[in-house]
Scaffold this motif. Structure first.
Motif, PDB file in Angstrom:
ATOM      1  N   GLU A  21     -40.493  10.117  24.035  1.00  0.00           N
ATOM      2  CA  GLU A  21     -39.864   8.806  24.206  1.00  0.00           C
ATOM      3  C   GLU A  21     -38.429   8.796  23.679  1.00  0.00           C
ATOM      4  OE1 GLU A  21     -41.008   6.302  25.951  1.00  0.00           O
ATOM      5  OE2 GLU A  21     -42.723   7.573  26.431  1.00  0.00           O
ATOM      6  N   GLU A  22     -38.206   9.431  22.544  1.00  0.00           N
ATOM      7  CA  GLU A  22     -36.847   9.521  22.003  1.00  0.00           C
ATOM      8  C   GLU A  22     -35.949  10.326  22.930  1.00  0.00           C
ATOM      9  OE1 GLU A  22     -39.613   9.960  20.399  1.00  0.00           O
ATOM     10  OE2 GLU A  22     -39.556   9.052  18.401  1.00  0.00           O
ATOM     11  N   PHE A  23     -36.487  11.408  23.477  1.00  0.00           N
ATOM     12  CA  PHE A  23     -35.745  12.212  24.446  1.00  0.00           C
ATOM     13  C   PHE A  23     -35.365  11.357  25.646  1.00  0.00           C
ATOM     14  CE2 PHE A  23     -35.242  14.854  28.128  1.00  0.00           C
ATOM     15  CZ  PHE A  23     -34.746  16.068  27.691  1.00  0.00           C
ATOM     16  N   ALA A  24     -36.321  10.600  26.186  1.00  0.00           N
ATOM     17  CA  ALA A  24     -36.065   9.760  27.355  1.00  0.00           C
ATOM     18  C   ALA A  24     -35.010   8.704  27.053  1.00  0.00           C
ATOM     19  CB  ALA A  24     -37.359   9.097  27.812  1.00  0.00           C
ATOM     20  N   ARG A  25     -35.081   8.100  25.876  1.00  0.00           N
ATOM     21  CA  ARG A  25     -34.105   7.070  25.509  1.00  0.00           C
ATOM     22  C   ARG A  25     -32.694   7.646  25.506  1.00  0.00           C
ATOM     23  NH1 ARG A  25     -31.463   6.316  21.076  1.00  0.00           N
ATOM     24  NH2 ARG A  25     -32.811   7.721  19.877  1.00  0.00           N
ATOM     25  N   ILE A  26     -32.530   8.811  24.870  1.00  0.00           N
ATOM     26  CA  ILE A  26     -31.202   9.432  24.794  1.00  0.00           C
ATOM     27  C   ILE A  26     -30.717   9.837  26.178  1.00  0.00           C
ATOM     28  CG2 ILE A  26     -29.985  11.489  23.980  1.00  0.00           C
ATOM     29  CD1 ILE A  26     -31.720  11.286  21.429  1.00  0.00           C
ATOM     30  N   ALA A  27     -31.600  10.442  26.972  1.00  0.00           N
ATOM     31  CA  ALA A  27     -31.214  10.897  28.306  1.00  0.00           C
ATOM     32  C   ALA A  27     -30.842   9.734  29.214  1.00  0.00           C
ATOM     33  CB  ALA A  27     -32.342  11.710  28.935  1.00  0.00           C
ATOM     34  N   ASN A  28     -31.618   8.665  29.166  1.00  0.00           N
ATOM     35  CA  ASN A  28     -31.342   7.528  30.039  1.00  0.00           C
ATOM     36  C   ASN A  28     -30.108   6.757  29.597  1.00  0.00           C
ATOM     37  OD1 ASN A  28     -33.470   7.911  31.896  1.00  0.00           O
ATOM     38  ND2 ASN A  28     -34.932   6.971  30.509  1.00  0.00           N
ATOM     39  N   GLN A  29     -29.878   6.690  28.304  1.00  0.00           N
ATOM     40  CA  GLN A  29     -28.662   6.025  27.826  1.00  0.00           C
ATOM     41  C   GLN A  29     -27.419   6.824  28.213  1.00  0.00           C
ATOM     42  OE1 GLN A  29     -29.078   5.308  23.614  1.00  0.00           O
ATOM     43  NE2 GLN A  29     -30.373   3.507  23.903  1.00  0.00           N
ATOM     44  N   ALA A  30     -27.525   8.149  28.131  1.00  0.00           N
ATOM     45  CA  ALA A  30     -26.388   8.983  28.530  1.00  0.00           C
ATOM     46  C   ALA A  30     -26.147   8.890  30.033  1.00  0.00           C
ATOM     47  CB  ALA A  30     -26.629  10.433  28.118  1.00  0.00           C
ATOM     48  N   GLY A  31     -27.241   8.853  30.792  1.00  0.00           N
ATOM     49  CA  GLY A  31     -27.137   8.689  32.236  1.00  0.00           C
ATOM     50  C   GLY A  31     -26.557   9.871  32.971  1.00  0.00           C
ATOM     51  N   ASN A  32     -26.509  11.036  32.341  1.00  0.00           N
ATOM     52  CA  ASN A  32     -25.871  12.189  32.986  1.00  0.00           C
ATOM     53  C   ASN A  32     -26.716  13.450  32.928  1.00  0.00           C
ATOM     54  OD1 ASN A  32     -25.621  12.690  30.247  1.00  0.00           O
ATOM     55  ND2 ASN A  32     -23.407  13.079  30.292  1.00  0.00           N
ATOM     56  N   VAL A  33     -28.025  13.337  32.677  1.00  0.00           N
ATOM     57  CA  VAL A  33     -28.911  14.502  32.723  1.00  0.00           C
ATOM     58  C   VAL A  33     -29.271  14.759  34.182  1.00  0.00           C
ATOM     59  CG1 VAL A  33     -31.108  15.507  32.017  1.00  0.00           C
ATOM     60  CG2 VAL A  33     -29.813  14.076  30.416  1.00  0.00           C
ATOM     61  N   ARG A  34     -28.784  15.852  34.728  1.00  0.00           N
ATOM     62  CA  ARG A  34     -28.992  16.146  36.142  1.00  0.00           C
ATOM     63  C   ARG A  34     -30.354  16.785  36.400  1.00  0.00           C
ATOM     64  NH1 ARG A  34     -24.103  19.155  38.911  1.00  0.00           N
ATOM     65  NH2 ARG A  34     -25.277  18.406  40.719  1.00  0.00           N
ATOM     66  N   HIS A  35     -30.867  17.535  35.420  1.00  0.00           N
ATOM     67  CA  HIS A  35     -32.113  18.273  35.639  1.00  0.00           C
ATOM     68  C   HIS A  35     -32.648  18.723  34.293  1.00  0.00           C
ATOM     69  CE1 HIS A  35     -34.362  20.114  39.074  1.00  0.00           C
ATOM     70  NE2 HIS A  35     -34.847  20.902  38.123  1.00  0.00           N
ATOM     71  N   ILE A  36     -33.968  18.752  34.152  1.00  0.00           N
ATOM     72  CA  ILE A  36     -34.634  19.316  32.982  1.00  0.00           C
ATOM     73  C   ILE A  36     -35.356  20.575  33.428  1.00  0.00           C
ATOM     74  CG2 ILE A  36     -36.347  18.968  31.162  1.00  0.00           C
ATOM     75  CD1 ILE A  36     -35.928  15.932  31.549  1.00  0.00           C
ATOM     76  N   LEU A  37     -35.138  21.678  32.692  1.00  0.00           N
ATOM     77  CA  LEU A  37     -35.771  22.956  33.027  1.00  0.00           C
ATOM     78  C   LEU A  37     -36.578  23.409  31.819  1.00  0.00           C
ATOM     79  CD1 LEU A  37     -32.473  23.082  34.083  1.00  0.00           C
ATOM     80  CD2 LEU A  37     -33.661  24.667  35.604  1.00  0.00           C
ATOM     81  N   ALA A  38     -37.891  23.541  31.990  1.00  0.00           N
ATOM     82  CA  ALA A  38     -38.796  23.785  30.870  1.00  0.00           C
ATOM     83  C   ALA A  38     -39.592  25.068  31.056  1.00  0.00           C
ATOM     84  CB  ALA A  38     -39.754  22.598  30.700  1.00  0.00           C
ATOM     85  N   GLY A  39     -40.197  25.495  29.955  1.00  0.00           N
ATOM     86  CA  GLY A  39     -41.130  26.608  29.957  1.00  0.00           C
ATOM     87  C   GLY A  39     -42.486  26.127  29.485  1.00  0.00           C
ATOM     88  N   HIS A  40     -43.163  26.965  28.688  1.00  0.00           N
ATOM     89  CA  HIS A  40     -44.353  26.580  27.922  1.00  0.00           C
ATOM     90  C   HIS A  40     -45.638  26.471  28.735  1.00  0.00           C
ATOM     91  CE1 HIS A  40     -46.428  25.086  24.432  1.00  0.00           C
ATOM     92  NE2 HIS A  40     -46.586  23.859  24.910  1.00  0.00           N
ATOM     93  N   VAL A  41     -45.568  25.928  29.955  1.00  0.00           N
ATOM     94  CA  VAL A  41     -46.805  25.593  30.657  1.00  0.00           C
ATOM     95  C   VAL A  41     -47.318  26.717  31.551  1.00  0.00           C
ATOM     96  CG1 VAL A  41     -46.328  23.143  30.559  1.00  0.00           C
ATOM     97  CG2 VAL A  41     -45.530  24.437  32.535  1.00  0.00           C
TER      98      VAL A  41
END
Length: 269
Positions: A171-191
């Motif tokens: 949720e904290e990640f989403a808040r920061i990303a949405n407030q910034a409004g400039n995250v074009r893509h998230i690329l993850a591992g782990h799964v």
């Protein structure tokens, strides 16, 4: 801009195996394929779980494996990694304020490489210091935007066993990303799964490991599989972000250099 994403190497002491597979042999094959076909990439990003048990010998083997590559390599940590063992093999150059994190500005875009490791835990963590760092990096990216790389995905996959061990501060990640409004893509591992979609309006992808995979089981249990290992080829321009997945050990996946045959495939698509 052309990027390569590789994830979840799970290297062990050279000569040992994991789940009946040799992670170093598979990584070597992966890197050879990347070098042979994508030596023009602007960067290779390895999104964590570099090792399986955080052994210094495994990190040293990784350092040797990537030493001759043409594109620059950026290493990240996952839950199987250990910061001090990583430091023993790679030194302090990858660290920022105690974490293995950094921003890389390439061709007008910013790559933000997060350290989501929570020592001793499977799930991920972004403490207040790292959340603040993320916020500052996004502010610095400006209108050109950023691609955020994180070992632990903040998004759910609707696979309960994996969703329980995702990023804790989603949720904290989403808040920061949405407030910034400039995250074009998230690329993850782990799964250890090839997955794409959108989360809170942000496109994302995850991909398979270079070693063992997670079976597609929508139950609250982990099941390993021997599905093919893969890496991602990512193209970024003003129009968008395109991610290709390549099963590098699959001999039927496409023509190799020197053995290409011209075929009219206009009717095959």
């Amino acid at each position: 801009m052309k990027l390569i994403q590789i994830t979840d190497l799970h290297l062990v002491t050279p000569g040992e195996t994991l789940f009946g597979l040799d992670p170093l042999v598979r990584l070597t094959a992966c890197l050879k394929d990347v070098e042979d076909h994508h030596g023009d990439a602007d960067a290779i990003v390895v999104t964590g779980d570099l090792t399986h048990d955080g052994e210094i010998a495994a990190y040293e083997a990784l350092a040797k494996a990537i030493s001759g590559l043409t594109p620059p390599v950026h290493l990240m940590l996952g839950n199987h990694d250990r910061r001090e063992a990583f430091r023993a093999a790679f030194g302090d150059a990858h660290f920022d304020a105690g974490f293995v994190q950094k921003s890389v500005d390439l061709d007008g875009s910013r790559l933000i490489l997060l350290d989501t490791l929570k020592e001793g835990a499977v799930e991920g963590e972004l403490c207040p210091a790292r959340l603040g760092w993320l916020e500052r990096q996004l502010a610095g990216a400006g209108e050109n935007g950023a691609l955020v790389f994180a070992h632990h995905p903040p998004f759910r996959l609707h696979m309960p066993a994996l969703d329980r061990v995702r990023l804790g501060e989603a949720e904290e990640f989403a808040r920061i990303a949405n407030q910034a409004g400039n995250v074009r893509h998230i690329l993850a591992g782990h799964v250890h799964r090839p997955v794409s979609g959108s989360w809170r309006g942000i496109p994302f992808n995850a991909l398979r490991s270079t070693n063992q995979q997670t079976a597609l089981v929508f139950e609250d249990r982990f099941v390993n599989s021997h599905e093919p290992p893969a890496y991602a080829v990512i193209f970024v321009d003003v129009d968008g972000v395109v991610v290709h997945f390549h099963d590098f050990l699959d001999e039927t996946a496409g023509p190799k250099s020197g053995s290409q045959t011209s075929v009219d495939q206009s009717d095959s698509a």
